[in-house]
Design a protein around this motif. Structure first.
Motif, short mmCIF file in Angstrom:
data_model
loop_
_atom_site.label_atom_id
_atom_site.label_comp_id
_atom_site.label_asym_id
_atom_site.label_seq_id
_atom_site.Cartn_x
_atom_site.Cartn_y
_atom_site.Cartn_z
N MET A 371 8.20 3.15 -13.49
CA MET A 371 7.55 1.83 -13.43
C MET A 371 6.38 1.76 -14.41
N PRO A 376 5.78 -6.17 -13.01
CA PRO A 376 6.02 -6.08 -11.56
C PRO A 376 7.50 -6.03 -11.21
N GLU A 420 4.30 -2.43 -8.11
CA GLU A 420 3.74 -2.13 -9.43
C GLU A 420 2.75 -0.98 -9.33
#
Ligand code: NAP
Length: 488
Positions: A371, A376, A420
């Motif tokens: 990530m 997001p 996130e």
């Protein structure tokens, strides 16, 4: 499929990772669409069809656990067998209605509340979660060699091989001696008039013979899905211990693999040829090349090893720096991939129009390899610093797919609004990974597609156990989720 969520997930890419994600979502009843630019699923094994291509990882360690039988009668499955395996999984889980083939995604834009996904045809569709499963050994790296376009014969990159291309009886040049180049030379020397391998840097080669898988092993794997999957997990643990152990610890495993490479090289009889094939880098610095057939092939009468640098390409062939023209009919570029592009050239914009291409440049990082802050609800399969050789990418994909399922459940429950990592979490991860990579074989200073633009190998230096348990703990790790607790 009975739907259990109002969230929708977009999966981009129909290789092993994308299909693993599709299976997990289908089982959980979470709506999704899988976009694949090719005309079938299979990913790497759909695109790559060059002669001699087999997966250099044993087939029992290279299949999705829902279908863990040995797909091949041989230890190393062919590209067609592996593509067939992915297609069979799609059929078994009735995934076809969720898959859009021949559909390339050119842009993904975070709107503030969801992802707008744009196809090459200009259609836009919205999703809550984005799973990037585009692979990274996909965009060919074409060498910058003067005169390449002037060549009068055929030039082909290994990943764009067309099966109608004839090489029997031809004079063929192969540029590059990585995993692809050695497989090509092994196959092409069987019937080409002459095969010239243009080697820039010698590579260590681990001997992995492609033997028949004994019937009793095949029967064990196919007795039941559960049993096959259990056997596969054990095998993956062993493979990770060997390859991960050798790369990250200066111990027995590293010494044993180095010895195996040296013994393999000793099969080259001519001392002059052997000297040219002897690397100066330590074994394991580059991605290990695995072959039992290459040294035999390069000693065939129709094989030539060219170690003089390439000066230019002319209509009739390849001229080396010391002036010799090597006349050939076909040039095969086994020059690898732009491996740090990941999903690029797709335009990916996050919060406030943040452009992933600008954030990354030539040195991509992602928290836990999956990530990126500012993007997001986007996860990446095989992202930067995800394990490459020390954990099976297929096993990783299955665990990451469940991570995404859990994230969707948390979104559904209102526990989070988006998923996130914080910028601080990424910095912590970067520092830990950078320190962990010191002393690994990948950090020994050779030229390799492993090394990112910041000089740091894009690898994962920790154990399989840690990687899988981090994925299994998943989004529950509260300090990695920023400001996303839903208002009461
Ligand atoms: P690669 O490992 O990046 O090797 C590229 C080769 O091309 C190297 O020998 C490189 O030389 C050479 N090269 C690049 N540009 C050149 C130039 N301008 N002039 C001369 N030589 C040049 O690429 P690959 O062999 O395609 O393999 C990439 C990865 O794909 C592998 O590491 C592996 O992960 C995967 N793969 C897997 C399998 C499998 O069976 N599972 C099979 C094939 C590939 P230098 O070393 O000097 O840079």
């Amino acid at each position: 499929m009975t739907e259990t969520s109002e969230r929708r997930v977009a999966i981009i890419g129909g290789g092993f990772s994308g299909v693993a994600q599709a299976v997990a979502l289908a089982k959980a009843g979470i709506p999704f669409v899988l976009f694949e630019k090719g005309s079938s699923v299979g990913g790497t094994w759909f695109w790559n069809k060059y002669p001699g291509l087999t997966c250099d990882v044993p087939v029992m360690a290279y299949c999705l656990s829902y279908d863990p039988q040995a797909k091949s009668e041989m230890l190393l499955a062919t590209s067609d067998e592996l593509q067939g395996h992915v297609e069979a999984v799609v059929e078994r889980f009735d995934l076809a209605p969720h898959i859009r083939l021949n559909t390339e995604i050119v842009a993904a834009r975070w709107s503030g509340s969801d992802w707008a996904i744009e196809t090459a045809g200009g259609e836009v569709e919205r999703f809550d979660v984005l799973a990037q499963a585009t692979g990274f050994l996909h965009h060919p790296r074409f060498p910058q060699i003067a005169g390449l376009e002037s060549f009068a014969g055929t030039v082909v990159h290994s990943s764009q091989w067309d099966r109608s291309l004839q090489t029997a009886g031809m004079r063929v040049a192969v540029i590059g001696n990585g995993s692809t180049g050695v497989q090509l030379v092994s196959a092409l020397t069987e019937d080409a008039a002459e095969v010239s391998l243009f080697q820039r840097t010698p590579q260590w080669i681990l001997p992995v013979p492609n033997v028949a898988v004994p019937g009793w092993i095949r029967r064990h794997y196919s007795a039941s899905v559960e049993r096959g999957a259990k056997l596969q997990r054990r095998l993956l643990g062993m493979v990770a211990a060997v390859l991960g152990g050798a790369a990250t610890k200066n111990g027995m495993m590293r010494k044993s693999l180095a010895l195996a490479c040296r013994r393999n090289l000793a099969r080259v009889k001519d001392p002059e040829l052997r000297a040219k094939l002897t690397p100066t880098d330590p074994p394991g610095c580059k991605r290990p090349v695995m072959s039992w057939t290459f040294y035999e092939a390069i000693q065939r009468d129709n094989a030539r090893l060219v170690t003089d640098g390439i000066a230019e390409i002319e209509p009739g062939g390849i001229r080396t720096v010391e002036g010799t023209l090597h006349e050939v009919d076909v040039i095969v570029l086994a020059t690898g991939f732009q491996s740090h592009n990941y999903m690029r050239p797709m335009l990916v914009t996050g919060r406030g129009g943040l452009d992933l291409n600008t954030v990354w440049g030539d040195a991509p990082w992602a928290y836990n390899g999956i990530m990126v802050p500012g993007f997001p609800s986007m996860v990446m399969f095989m992202g930067p610093h995800a394990p490459l050789t020390n954990v099976s990418p297929i096993e990783s994909a299955e665990h990451l797919s469940e991570f995404v399922v859990r994230a969707v459940r948390m979104l559904d429950a209102g526990e989070i609004q988006t998923l996130e990592p914080t910028a601080e979490a990424l910095e912590r991860w970067r520092a830990e990974v950078t320190a962990g990579l010191k002393g690994t074989t990948w950090d020994a200073g050779c030229t390799s597609w492993y090394v990112g633009g910041d000089g740091i190998p894009v690898n994962y230096p920790f154990s399989r156990k840690r990687w899988l348990s981090d994925l299994d703990a998943g989004p529950k790790t509260a300090d990695l989720v920023v400001g996303v607790r839903a208002a009461a």
